[in-house]
Structure formats: structure tokens, C-alpha cells
Scaffold this motif. Structure first.
Motif, mmCIF file in Angstrom:
data_model
loop_
_atom_site.group_PDB
_atom_site.id
_atom_site.type_symbol
_atom_site.label_atom_id
_atom_site.label_comp_id
_atom_site.label_asym_id
_atom_site.label_seq_id
_atom_site.Cartn_x
_atom_site.Cartn_y
_atom_site.Cartn_z
ATOM 1 N N ARG A 117 7.644 -7.662 -2.389
ATOM 2 C CA ARG A 117 5.964 -7.484 -2.369
ATOM 3 C C ARG A 117 5.362 -7.556 -1.125
ATOM 4 O O ARG A 117 5.711 -8.603 -0.463
ATOM 5 C CB ARG A 117 5.500 -8.028 -3.580
ATOM 6 C CG ARG A 117 5.793 -7.827 -4.848
ATOM 7 C CD ARG A 117 4.942 -8.641 -5.971
ATOM 8 N NE ARG A 117 4.902 -9.898 -5.793
ATOM 9 C CZ ARG A 117 4.304 -10.798 -6.206
ATOM 10 N NH1 ARG A 117 3.076 -10.379 -6.829
ATOM 11 N NH2 ARG A 117 4.203 -12.161 -6.162
ATOM 12 N N ALA A 118 4.424 -6.910 -0.872
ATOM 13 C CA ALA A 118 3.668 -7.085 0.627
ATOM 14 C C ALA A 118 2.065 -6.863 0.171
ATOM 15 O O ALA A 118 1.624 -6.036 -0.610
ATOM 16 C CB ALA A 118 4.294 -6.025 1.502
ATOM 17 N N ILE A 119 1.073 -7.577 0.960
ATOM 18 C CA ILE A 119 -0.151 -7.241 1.079
ATOM 19 C C ILE A 119 -0.303 -6.029 2.248
ATOM 20 O O ILE A 119 -0.018 -6.285 3.514
ATOM 21 C CB ILE A 119 -0.879 -8.317 1.394
ATOM 22 C CG1 ILE A 119 -0.646 -9.617 0.307
ATOM 23 C CG2 ILE A 119 -2.290 -8.115 1.659
ATOM 24 C CD1 ILE A 119 -0.951 -10.864 0.760
ATOM 25 N N ILE A 120 -1.071 -5.088 1.535
ATOM 26 C CA ILE A 120 -1.329 -3.804 2.709
ATOM 27 C C ILE A 120 -2.765 -4.132 2.979
ATOM 28 O O ILE A 120 -3.723 -4.129 2.195
ATOM 29 C CB ILE A 120 -0.891 -2.607 2.268
ATOM 30 C CG1 ILE A 120 0.713 -2.423 1.719
ATOM 31 C CG2 ILE A 120 -1.371 -1.297 3.160
ATOM 32 C CD1 ILE A 120 1.412 -2.838 3.099
ATOM 33 N N PRO A 121 -3.140 -3.716 4.166
ATOM 34 C CA PRO A 121 -4.854 -3.566 4.483
ATOM 35 C C PRO A 121 -5.610 -2.807 3.554
ATOM 36 O O PRO A 121 -4.981 -1.572 2.983
ATOM 37 C CB PRO A 121 -4.836 -3.069 5.981
ATOM 38 C CG PRO A 121 -3.471 -3.782 6.513
ATOM 39 C CD PRO A 121 -2.397 -3.692 5.351
ATOM 40 N N ASN A 122 -6.606 -3.219 3.266
ATOM 41 C CA ASN A 122 -7.558 -2.436 2.141
ATOM 42 C C ASN A 122 -7.612 -1.039 2.425
ATOM 43 O O ASN A 122 -8.051 -0.569 3.581
ATOM 44 C CB ASN A 122 -8.992 -3.091 2.169
ATOM 45 C CG ASN A 122 -9.764 -2.838 1.082
ATOM 46 O OD1 ASN A 122 -9.288 -2.302 -0.178
ATOM 47 N ND2 ASN A 122 -10.974 -2.873 1.141
ATOM 48 N N GLY A 123 -7.528 -0.391 1.651
ATOM 49 C CA GLY A 123 -7.584 1.153 1.597
ATOM 50 C C GLY A 123 -6.524 1.901 2.272
ATOM 51 O O GLY A 123 -6.290 3.243 2.288
ATOM 52 N N PHE A 124 -5.218 0.980 2.712
ATOM 53 C CA PHE A 124 -4.117 1.945 3.298
ATOM 54 C C PHE A 124 -3.068 2.069 2.316
ATOM 55 O O PHE A 124 -2.307 3.042 2.588
ATOM 56 C CB PHE A 124 -3.625 0.875 4.277
ATOM 57 C CG PHE A 124 -4.445 0.772 5.740
ATOM 58 C CD1 PHE A 124 -5.631 1.177 5.860
ATOM 59 C CD2 PHE A 124 -4.124 0.014 6.745
ATOM 60 C CE1 PHE A 124 -6.537 1.239 6.816
ATOM 61 C CE2 PHE A 124 -4.836 -0.181 7.953
ATOM 62 C CZ PHE A 124 -5.896 0.519 7.921
#
Length: 215
Positions: free
Chosen positions: A22-29
């Protein structure tokens, strides 16, 4: 039970468990990794044998947490492709901050890797930098592990792919800890969460591993 069925069951049992990243992707990307009508997610599934899903958050169309699964080598190809998509669609952001993907793992697994030198070895062998957050994500016992490169030229993308592959191998080798850490509380994104603040580097507390420069 006939011989054909027995062989099929035996083959299934011999396949290693898939690795879940799992990964956190910058908002909106994150939408770019799914694509209109899910076309990009389908491409990743068929060309990289990597399943991808963007978790939804109440009152929003898309969240920032992306879940992927697959065997280590295909999974690394999948994330290489994801990195190319993200940097291609959001060039200004990645020109400013460099190539960086923020993965999420249970603290128990991270502490195991810290105590056995896993992150140091991966940074050295892949020639990437790896940042390990000390602070857990909101309402969870999970922490961020960032793989980063200063740019997103092809050499850097390939180094990132190598780092993901090496990390996926050790996660698979410790799949019980990764999936069933006692007392682990998985992070679930909520609307009010400020993930941008969480993902900021704090080198007074976080641990940074960098590749050893060879003379």
C-alpha cells in the motif's frame, strides 16, 4: 481425485503468497493510476500482473491510499509503470520533490527490517534513498517507508524498480509478520486526515538510509 486435479492443487499450493503493497499517493494523483473506466488499472493487471485499487474515502471520489498486489518481480514492474505514469502526469510536482513513493507497513515489520539491516542493504544495492518514519499514521500502528530518487530519468526509475523488487522479496519472506502482525491496526484514511503533513520528512526523528558512494 484424478491425477489432473491433484496436479492443479499441488501447483496452487507451491505458488508463494502474493505481496501486498500500500502506498500514499499525493492528493489528486491517484486517479491517474486507475484511468478513465479503469483502463490503466486493467493495463497494469494484464501487462505487469499487478492488481491495483484506490481506496475510497467518504465524501470524495478518490482517496490517496493505493493498494497493489502481486509476486515480487511483476509487482516491481507494476510500480515502475506507476512511477512513469505519476511523473508523466504530474511533472512539475516531481521535478520539485524528486521521485518518491511512500509505502505503508506495520511497525512490527519495519522494526524487524531495521534490526536486521534490510533498509540499509536495499538502499546500497538499489542506489536509492530510503526514509523510515518514526511516527505512526493516524489511528494505526503503521508507518511510512519512502523510496526516493533525486529525479525521474530512466536510470532513476530502474533503480526505484530494483528497490521495490528487493523490498517485495523480504516482505514475502516475512509474509506472516507483514499480514498478521499481532496487535497491528491498519491505517484507514478519513476525510480530515492531513497526509501531506504526515509525509513531510523529519530528519530529527526519521531514519534515512542512503546508497554508499563507491570510489
Amino acid at each position: 481425485m484424478d491425477l489432473k486435479t491433484l496436479r492443479r492443487i499441488t501447483n496452487l499450493e507451491s505458488v508463494p503468497s502474493p505481496v501486498h503493497f500500500r502506498a500514499i499517493i499525493p492528493n489528486g494523483f491517484s486517479f491517474g493510476l486507475v484511468g478513465t473506466g479503469g483502463i490503466t488499472a486493467k493495463e497494469l493487471r494484464f501487462t505487469c500482473q499487478t492488481l491495483i485499487h484506490v481506496l475510497t474515502v467518504a465524501d470524495t471520489k478518490r482517496g490517496q491510499v493505493v493498494t497493489t498486489s502481486g509476486q515480487p518481480e511483476p509487482l516491481s514492474r507494476g510500480w515502475y509503470r506507476c512511477a512513469k505514469i505519476l511523473t508523466g502526469k504530474n511533472e512539475d510536482f516531481y521535478r520539485r520533490f524528486g521521485l518518491r513513493i511512500d509505502f505503508i507497513f506495520p511497525s512490527t515489520l519495519i522494526d524487524l527490517f531495521l534490526s536486521t539491516g534490510v533498509f540499509e542493504r536495499i538502499a546500497r544495492e538499489s542506489k536509492t534513498s530510503i526514509l523510515v518514519k518514526k511516527e505512526c499514521l493516524m489511528r494505526s500502528t503503521e508507518r511510512m517507508v519512502r523510496i526516493r530518487m533525486p529525479d525521474f530519468e530512466e536510470q532513476s526509475l530502474l533503480a526505484f524498480k530494483t528497490a521495490v523488487h528487493l523490498l517485495a522479496i523480504v516482505v514475502q519472506e516475512n509474509i506472516t509478520v507483514a499480514m498478521c502482525s499481532p496487535g497491528n491496526v491498519y491505517y484507514v484514511q478519513e476525510l480530515q486526515d492531513n497526509l501531506w503533513t504526515y509525509t513531510k520528512e523529519d530528519l530529527n526523528n526519521d531514519t534515512l538510509f542512503t546508497p554508499v558512494q563507491m570510489n
